[in-house]
Design a protein around this motif. Structure first.
Motif, PDB file in Angstrom:
ATOM      1  N   UNK A 104       0.828  -1.204   0.000  1.00  8.79           N
ATOM      2  CA  UNK A 104       0.000   0.000   0.000  1.00  8.79           C
ATOM      3  C   UNK A 104       0.868   1.262   0.000  1.00  8.79           C
ATOM      4  N   UNK A 105       1.958   1.231   0.773  1.00  4.81           N
ATOM      5  CA  UNK A 105       2.868   2.376   0.807  1.00  4.81           C
ATOM      6  C   UNK A 105       3.488   2.658  -0.548  1.00  4.81           C
ATOM      7  N   UNK A 106       3.913   1.603  -1.233  1.00  6.93           N
ATOM      8  CA  UNK A 106       4.502   1.788  -2.567  1.00  6.93           C
ATOM      9  C   UNK A 106       3.465   2.299  -3.555  1.00  6.93           C
ATOM     10  N   UNK A 107       2.249   1.789  -3.443  1.00  9.78           N
ATOM     11  CA  UNK A 107       1.182   2.227  -4.341  1.00  9.78           C
ATOM     12  C   UNK A 107       0.901   3.723  -4.161  1.00  9.78           C
ATOM     13  N   UNK A 108       0.804   4.164  -2.906  1.00 10.85           N
ATOM     14  CA  UNK A 108       0.486   5.567  -2.619  1.00 10.85           C
ATOM     15  C   UNK A 108       1.602   6.508  -3.060  1.00 10.85           C
ATOM     16  N   UNK A 109       2.845   6.074  -2.908  1.00 18.14           N
ATOM     17  CA  UNK A 109       3.971   6.959  -3.214  1.00 18.14           C
ATOM     18  C   UNK A 109       4.406   6.893  -4.676  1.00 18.14           C
ATOM     19  N   UNK A 110       3.862   5.954  -5.431  1.00 23.12           N
ATOM     20  CA  UNK A 110       4.213   5.842  -6.852  1.00 23.12           C
ATOM     21  C   UNK A 110       5.594   5.272  -7.110  1.00 23.12           C
ATOM     22  N   UNK A 115       4.551  -6.025  -6.534  1.00 22.53           N
ATOM     23  CA  UNK A 115       4.540  -7.122  -5.570  1.00 22.53           C
ATOM     24  C   UNK A 115       3.769  -8.280  -6.190  1.00 22.53           C
ATOM     25  N   UNK A 116       4.275  -9.494  -5.999  1.00 21.43           N
ATOM     26  CA  UNK A 116       3.600 -10.676  -6.522  1.00 21.43           C
ATOM     27  C   UNK A 116       3.771 -11.830  -5.549  1.00 21.43           C
ATOM     28  N   UNK A 137      -4.276  -7.107  -1.218  1.00 22.17           N
ATOM     29  CA  UNK A 137      -4.743  -6.607  -2.517  1.00 22.17           C
ATOM     30  C   UNK A 137      -3.745  -6.828  -3.649  1.00 22.17           C
ATOM     31  N   UNK A 138      -2.480  -7.158  -3.328  1.00 22.38           N
ATOM     32  CA  UNK A 138      -1.529  -7.411  -4.415  1.00 22.38           C
ATOM     33  C   UNK A 138      -1.817  -8.786  -5.013  1.00 22.38           C
TER      34      UNK A 138
END
Length: 195
Positions: A104-110, A115-116, A137-138
């Motif tokens: 989630x942190x990586x998603x928000x910060x772009x 992640x898999x 969610x990943x």
């Protein structure tokens, strides 16, 4: 001569037994517990590889839990975090919330990170239910009979295992065992800086 050979053999066996018993998390120690958990748990050890020590790129393909095809090319020019897990594995379940928070942190910060999950020994239905239970969610790849494990260049020896691949998809770091959000973010940051 025969007595000397027998004494030497006994000494070697004794040394081997002492070696097996010293680490409570060793394969031998876990097997001797007789708890029939069906897997070898990692001890949380971390391995990082300098850019000049990384091997060939990892090439993965398979089906996601929803049945859609996926290849590692879909994460081109991104750091790729791979988590090998199973719904049957308590340490795997314990780390799922940490992995999700990092994602989630990586998603928000772009940040250019994909992640898999790589599921092992579960049906797609059971794996999906476990991920829903923990709010993950990943995406995750379906069990594929070990094909994905072969692509991971012998780096998966226990459960869970998390690999961080650089932007060229070479293995840059490995955590053998459950990983925390902070540790995983630190490993990814190191890889991003060296890419």
């Amino acid at each position: 001569m025969r007595r000397a050979v027998n004494a030497a053999a006994a000494a070697l066996i004794g040394a081997a037994l002492v070696g097996c018993g010293g680490d409570g998390n060793s394969v031998g120690a876990q097997a001797n517990k007789g708890d029939s958990k069906g897997y070898i748990a990692g001890d949380g050890s971390i391995e990082q590889l300098a850019a000049d020590k990384r091997g060939k790129p990892v090439v993965l393909d398979g089906k996601l839990l929803d049945g859609k095809p996926w290849t590692s090319d879909a994460a081109k020019n991104k750091v790729l975090v791979l988590n090998v897990w199973g719904a049957w594995c308590p340490p795997c379940q314990e780390e799922l919330p940490h992995l999700e928070k990092a994602w989630q942190g990586w998603q928000k910060s772009g940040v250019p990170v994909q992640m898999m999950g790589i599921n092992q020994r579960d049906s797609a239905v059971r794996a999906s239910a476990t991920l829903r239970k923990f709010g993950v969610t990943y995406p995750s790849l379906q069990e594929d009979g070990g094909k994905a494990l072969l692509a991971l260049q012998g780096k998966v020896r226990n459960y869970p295992t998390t690999l961080v691949l650089d932007k060229n998809h070479r293995i840059a770091a490995r955590v053998s065992g459950a990983v925390s959000e902070a540790t995983l973010k630190g490993l990814v940051d190191d890889v991003l800086k060296s890419s």
